[in-house]
Design an enzyme around this catalytic site. Structure first.
Site, PDB file in Angstrom:
ATOM      1  N   SER A  38       0.830  -1.195   0.000  1.00  0.00           N
ATOM      2  CA  SER A  38       0.000   0.000   0.000  1.00  0.00           C
ATOM      3  C   SER A  38       0.874   1.258   0.000  1.00  0.00           C
ATOM      4  CB  SER A  38      -0.969  -0.049   1.197  1.00  0.00           C
ATOM      5  OG  SER A  38      -2.018   0.871   1.031  1.00  0.00           O
ATOM      6  N   ASP A 152      -5.316  -3.652  -2.840  1.00  0.00           N
ATOM      7  CA  ASP A 152      -4.411  -3.265  -1.755  1.00  0.00           C
ATOM      8  C   ASP A 152      -3.861  -4.488  -1.017  1.00  0.00           C
ATOM      9  OD1 ASP A 152      -3.311  -2.307   0.683  1.00  0.00           O
ATOM     10  OD2 ASP A 152      -4.602  -0.544   0.606  1.00  0.00           O
TER      11      ASP A 152
END
Length: 265
Positions: A38, A152
């Site tokens: 991320s 993510d």
């Protein structure tokens, strides 16, 4: 002194990574390899491309107006935000650059919602890899690649230790942005507070889930040292506190330097 870095996810808390890496550099540490999930993926490629200054400039200039420009609403792509401004910024700095051409080995971690697998990308487009790793489900659009639908990496691997271990035999320093949970909980749901809105309880539950996911991952695949900066008082959605977070990141290295330095003994 050589270290491999595993940089964890945490949205606006990710500016902490800048302070960590600045302090390590100041102390003569050589980064042998790096992985990121991320916001940690963005930090990882900037380190590997020797462009940490670009990330720091972006972080320190982030104010409410700058953040608002990223809110390009587009519900047609499986997300609330279209991510076009983010993609434009990535192309501006990395263009057609590829992961395998970076100065140091780098792994960008995402999750495939088709197979349920962690995907550690070490080759291919930097822009595509980072876009996948930051694709918060329902917020930014997923990235389709080789039959996968990538989102993510934090939903599976908040701190990607295994990904960097596959690239280097140097001691692994993991930066866990979810590690200051008790203070985050005390602020999110203060003791004795009688009015608990659904939004407040939902956010607290998500925070607990992410903290426990990070803890379980680090227990199953422990780094040689875990750095958990004291950032529980900062909301993960707030991208405007870079100055403070960078200082905290650097301070966390200073406070733990004896243990970090001992990793190469």
């Amino acid at each position: 002194m050589r270290l491999a870095l595993a940089l964890g996810g945490g949205a606006g808390l990710g500016w902490t990574h800048i302070g960590v890496m600045r302090e390590l550099h100041a102390r003569g540490v050589t980064i042998d390899a790096v992985s990121g999930t991320s916001i940690g993926a963005l930090a990882a490629v900037c380190v590997a491309a020797n462009r940490l200054g670009v990330l720091e400039d972006l972080a320190r200039s982030a104010n409410l107006r700058a953040v608002v420009k990223y809110l390009d609403i587009d519900v047609r792509r499986g997300s609330v935000l279209g991510g076009r401004t983010v993609a434009k910024q990535l192309r501006e700095h990395f263009g057609h650059d590829r992961l395998e051409d970076l100065f140091i080995p780098c792994a960008v971690v995402a999750a495939d919602i088709v197979s349920g697998s962690e995907i550690a990308m070490t080759r291919g487009s930097i822009v595509e890899a980072v876009r996948a790793s930051i694709a918060i489900p329902g917020v930014f659009p997923p990235v389709r690649r080789d039959g996968m639908v990538l989102i993510d990496g934090g939903v599976m691997t908040p701190v990607p230790v295994a990904a960097v271990r596959a690239l280097s035999d140097a001691p692994v320093l993991a930066v866990n942005l979810q590690g200051d949970y008790l203070r985050r909980a005390a602020i999110g749901l203060p003791p004795g507070k009688r009015i608990m809105t659904p939004l407040r309880v939902g956010r607290a539950g998500l925070s607990l889930m992410m903290a426990q996911l990070a803890r379980q991952g680090l227990t199953l695949d422990p780094p040689d040292f875990e750095l958990a900066p004291a950032i529980g008082h900062v909301d993960v959605r707030n991208f405007t506190r870079a100055h403070e977070l960078i200082e905290i990141g650097a301070a966390s290295v200073v406070e733990n330097w004896a243990a970090i330095a001992a990793l190469n003994d």
